[in-house]
Design a protein around this motif. Structure first.
Motif, PDB file in Angstrom:
ATOM      1  N   THR A  40       0.830  -1.204   0.000  1.00 25.26           N
ATOM      2  CA  THR A  40       0.000   0.000   0.000  1.00 25.26           C
ATOM      3  C   THR A  40       0.866   1.256   0.000  1.00 25.26           C
ATOM      4  O   THR A  40       2.046   1.216   0.367  1.00 25.26           O
ATOM      5  N   VAL A  41       0.258   2.358  -0.398  1.00 28.55           N
ATOM      6  CA  VAL A  41       0.980   3.628  -0.521  1.00 28.55           C
ATOM      7  C   VAL A  41       1.315   4.181   0.861  1.00 28.55           C
ATOM      8  O   VAL A  41       0.486   4.146   1.782  1.00 28.55           O
ATOM      9  N   ARG A  42       2.533   4.702   0.976  1.00 30.10           N
ATOM     10  CA  ARG A  42       2.995   5.314   2.217  1.00 30.10           C
ATOM     11  C   ARG A  42       3.605   6.681   1.915  1.00 30.10           C
ATOM     12  O   ARG A  42       3.997   6.955   0.779  1.00 30.10           O
ATOM     13  N   PRO A  43       3.698   7.553   2.925  1.00 31.89           N
ATOM     14  CA  PRO A  43       4.374   8.836   2.720  1.00 31.89           C
ATOM     15  C   PRO A  43       5.783   8.630   2.177  1.00 31.89           C
ATOM     16  O   PRO A  43       6.466   7.669   2.531  1.00 31.89           O
ATOM     17  N   ASP A  44       6.206   9.536   1.314  1.00 40.39           N
ATOM     18  CA  ASP A  44       7.526   9.541   0.682  1.00 40.39           C
ATOM     19  C   ASP A  44       7.665   8.510  -0.441  1.00 40.39           C
ATOM     20  O   ASP A  44       8.729   8.423  -1.054  1.00 40.39           O
ATOM     21  N   ARG A 178      15.361 -19.815  13.159  1.00 43.59           N
ATOM     22  CA  ARG A 178      14.280 -19.780  14.139  1.00 43.59           C
ATOM     23  C   ARG A 178      14.036 -18.386  14.719  1.00 43.59           C
ATOM     24  O   ARG A 178      13.152 -18.224  15.562  1.00 43.59           O
ATOM     25  N   ASN A 179      14.811 -17.399  14.285  1.00 45.45           N
ATOM     26  CA  ASN A 179      14.705 -16.088  14.942  1.00 45.45           C
ATOM     27  C   ASN A 179      14.994 -14.955  13.957  1.00 45.45           C
ATOM     28  O   ASN A 179      15.769 -14.044  14.244  1.00 45.45           O
ATOM     29  N   VAL A 180      14.361 -14.987  12.784  1.00 48.71           N
ATOM     30  CA  VAL A 180      14.559 -13.938  11.784  1.00 48.71           C
ATOM     31  C   VAL A 180      13.710 -12.719  12.167  1.00 48.71           C
ATOM     32  O   VAL A 180      12.515 -12.843  12.416  1.00 48.71           O
ATOM     33  N   MET A 181      14.345 -11.562  12.208  1.00 48.31           N
ATOM     34  CA  MET A 181      13.636 -10.348  12.615  1.00 48.31           C
ATOM     35  C   MET A 181      13.272  -9.497  11.404  1.00 48.31           C
ATOM     36  O   MET A 181      14.082  -9.298  10.502  1.00 48.31           O
ATOM     37  N   VAL A 182      12.044  -9.006  11.396  1.00 47.40           N
ATOM     38  CA  VAL A 182      11.595  -8.033  10.399  1.00 47.40           C
ATOM     39  C   VAL A 182      11.234  -6.755  11.143  1.00 47.40           C
ATOM     40  O   VAL A 182      10.352  -6.752  11.999  1.00 47.40           O
ATOM     41  N   LEU A 183      11.947  -5.679  10.828  1.00 49.27           N
ATOM     42  CA  LEU A 183      11.717  -4.378  11.461  1.00 49.27           C
ATOM     43  C   LEU A 183      10.906  -3.527  10.504  1.00 49.27           C
ATOM     44  O   LEU A 183      11.305  -3.304   9.360  1.00 49.27           O
ATOM     45  N   ARG A 184       9.756  -3.036  10.980  1.00 48.94           N
ATOM     46  CA  ARG A 184       8.823  -2.321  10.106  1.00 48.94           C
ATOM     47  C   ARG A 184       8.339  -1.026  10.760  1.00 48.94           C
ATOM     48  O   ARG A 184       8.007  -1.002  11.943  1.00 48.94           O
ATOM     49  N   GLN A 185       8.303   0.039   9.970  1.00 47.74           N
ATOM     50  CA  GLN A 185       7.773   1.305  10.463  1.00 47.74           C
ATOM     51  C   GLN A 185       6.262   1.303  10.321  1.00 47.74           C
ATOM     52  O   GLN A 185       5.724   1.109   9.231  1.00 47.74           O
ATOM     53  N   GLU A 186       5.592   1.499  11.429  1.00 47.62           N
ATOM     54  CA  GLU A 186       4.139   1.588  11.450  1.00 47.62           C
ATOM     55  C   GLU A 186       3.751   2.877  12.155  1.00 47.62           C
ATOM     56  O   GLU A 186       3.853   2.986  13.366  1.00 47.62           O
ATOM     57  N   GLY A 187       3.344   3.862  11.358  1.00 49.07           N
ATOM     58  CA  GLY A 187       3.077   5.183  11.917  1.00 49.07           C
ATOM     59  C   GLY A 187       4.360   5.816  12.387  1.00 49.07           C
ATOM     60  O   GLY A 187       5.341   5.912  11.647  1.00 49.07           O
ATOM     61  N   ASP A 188       4.393   6.233  13.660  1.00 48.52           N
ATOM     62  CA  ASP A 188       5.604   6.848  14.208  1.00 48.52           C
ATOM     63  C   ASP A 188       6.386   5.870  15.067  1.00 48.52           C
ATOM     64  O   ASP A 188       7.193   6.268  15.914  1.00 48.52           O
ATOM     65  N   ALA A 208       4.478 -10.165   9.270  1.00 51.68           N
ATOM     66  CA  ALA A 208       5.637  -9.883   8.421  1.00 51.68           C
ATOM     67  C   ALA A 208       5.727 -10.836   7.236  1.00 51.68           C
ATOM     68  O   ALA A 208       6.676 -10.758   6.457  1.00 51.68           O
ATOM     69  N   TYR A 209       4.740 -11.729   7.069  1.00 50.48           N
ATOM     70  CA  TYR A 209       4.795 -12.687   5.964  1.00 50.48           C
ATOM     71  C   TYR A 209       4.786 -11.969   4.620  1.00 50.48           C
ATOM     72  O   TYR A 209       5.552 -12.303   3.716  1.00 50.48           O
ATOM     73  N   ARG A 210       3.920 -10.963   4.488  1.00 48.70           N
ATOM     74  CA  ARG A 210       3.927 -10.157   3.267  1.00 48.70           C
ATOM     75  C   ARG A 210       4.749  -8.903   3.541  1.00 48.70           C
ATOM     76  O   ARG A 210       4.457  -8.122   4.443  1.00 48.70           O
ATOM     77  N   ILE A 211       5.782  -8.735   2.735  1.00 48.69           N
ATOM     78  CA  ILE A 211       6.752  -7.669   2.936  1.00 48.69           C
ATOM     79  C   ILE A 211       6.163  -6.319   2.526  1.00 48.69           C
ATOM     80  O   ILE A 211       5.407  -6.214   1.564  1.00 48.69           O
ATOM     81  N   GLN A 212       6.532  -5.282   3.270  1.00 54.26           N
ATOM     82  CA  GLN A 212       6.141  -3.912   2.958  1.00 54.26           C
ATOM     83  C   GLN A 212       7.401  -3.101   2.614  1.00 54.26           C
ATOM     84  O   GLN A 212       8.518  -3.467   3.004  1.00 54.26           O
ATOM     85  N   GLN A 213       7.205  -2.009   1.883  1.00 57.05           N
ATOM     86  CA  GLN A 213       8.345  -1.190   1.528  1.00 57.05           C
ATOM     87  C   GLN A 213       9.046  -0.674   2.787  1.00 57.05           C
ATOM     88  O   GLN A 213       8.420  -0.386   3.799  1.00 57.05           O
ATOM     89  N   ASN A 214      10.370  -0.597   2.707  1.00 60.11           N
ATOM     90  CA  ASN A 214      11.253  -0.127   3.780  1.00 60.11           C
ATOM     91  C   ASN A 214      11.410  -1.125   4.921  1.00 60.11           C
ATOM     92  O   ASN A 214      12.030  -0.792   5.946  1.00 60.11           O
ATOM     93  N   ASP A 215      10.880  -2.341   4.786  1.00 59.67           N
ATOM     94  CA  ASP A 215      11.132  -3.361   5.802  1.00 59.67           C
ATOM     95  C   ASP A 215      12.629  -3.658   5.868  1.00 59.67           C
ATOM     96  O   ASP A 215      13.328  -3.652   4.844  1.00 59.67           O
TER      97      ASP A 215
END
Length: 258
Positions: A40-44, A178-188, A208-215
């Motif tokens: 989905t569309v995000r700022p920037d 067993r411990n893969v981390m996905v860091l995602r910006q959600e709001g602030d 985190a199964y479906r990747i988002q931009q900037n993950d």
């Protein structure tokens, strides 16, 4: 001493249950997926938005154009035009010629295209608009114990975590599955998700199964890889080192029990 050294060697090795992905799945088995939308569309975000119709000249008025000049072989200057990108504002909006401001944040490509088409028709600007929306700068970063760490473009709206890892050449054998981390910006906020790649439910039901931009995807190395840093800050703990240790332990065992 021999027993201690053998324990170190054994603890450094990964077992098969720590290596294989999606363990326990059988042929034809269905696995529930996380209820998550496509990209989905995000700022920037930078978006390519093209409006077309049966009357190209009328449709052209809705498209941002950048004039480019180049020097021809005859020495005369010629020009052509390319479509420019829209940058989504921090408020999640874009501003289109003749159409005005549109709330774009949170919409998929197709949803945004339909909204623009509806706005153009509702205002009587064009009878048969066809709108195409593409993401231009959507990307993810894959870091840690993978074959090729780096930034990779998202080339589909529904890219999965496994597909993203494949872009980086997959995990190394020493990467912790067993411990893969996905860091995602959600709001602030930056939200972290941890996924066990050996567990189908953990993978497919994770947000985190479906990747988002900037993950940002981070694969932690296992204990063996971590111990390969240094011995007393000088010698690298390579596989050859562990082979030497194992050989030494075997030799010591022969002498002790001889």
């Amino acid at each position: 001493m021999a027993v201690s050294l053998m324990a170190i060697v054994n603890s450094s090795c990964s077992t098969p249950k720590d290596i294989s992905y999606l363990q326990g799945l059988s042929d034809g088995q269905a696995q529930a997926l996380a209820s998550q939308r496509r990209l989905t569309v995000r700022p920037d975000d930078r978006l390519s938005i093209i409006v077309s119709s049966k009357d190209p000249e009328l449709a052209q008025a809705f498209n941002l154009m950048v004039a480019q000049s180049r020097l021809g072989q005859t020495g005369t200057s010629t020009s052509n035009s390319q479509t420019s990108a829209y940058t989504v504002s921090p408020e999640g909006e874009i501003s289109m010629p003749l159409v005005g401001t549109i709330e774009a944040e949170g919409l998929t490509r197709s949803e945004l295209a339909r909204q623009i088409e509806s706005r153009i028709k509702a205002e009587g600007l064009l009878k048969d608009p066809v709108v195409t929306v593409e993401f231009l700068n959507a990307a993810i970063s894959v870091l840690g114990d993978v074959e090729s760490p780096g930034e990779y473009p998202i080339d589909r709206d529904n890219m999965t975590l496994l597909q993203a890892l494949s872009k980086a050449g997959d995990l190394k054998i020493t990467g912790q599955r067993r411990n893969v981390m996905v860091l995602r910006q959600e709001g602030d906020k930056e939200v972290s998700y941890f996924v066990d790649l050996t567990n189908p439910k953990s993978v497919m039901e994770s947000p985190a199964y479906r990747i988002q931009q900037n993950d940002i995807i981070y694969v932690e190395p296992n204990n063996m890889r971590k111990r390969q840093s240094t011995i007393n800050g000088t010698s690298v703990l390579t596989p050859g080192f562990w082979i030497s240790i194992a050989s030494f332990v075997a030799s010591m065992s022969v002498l002790i029990f001889k």
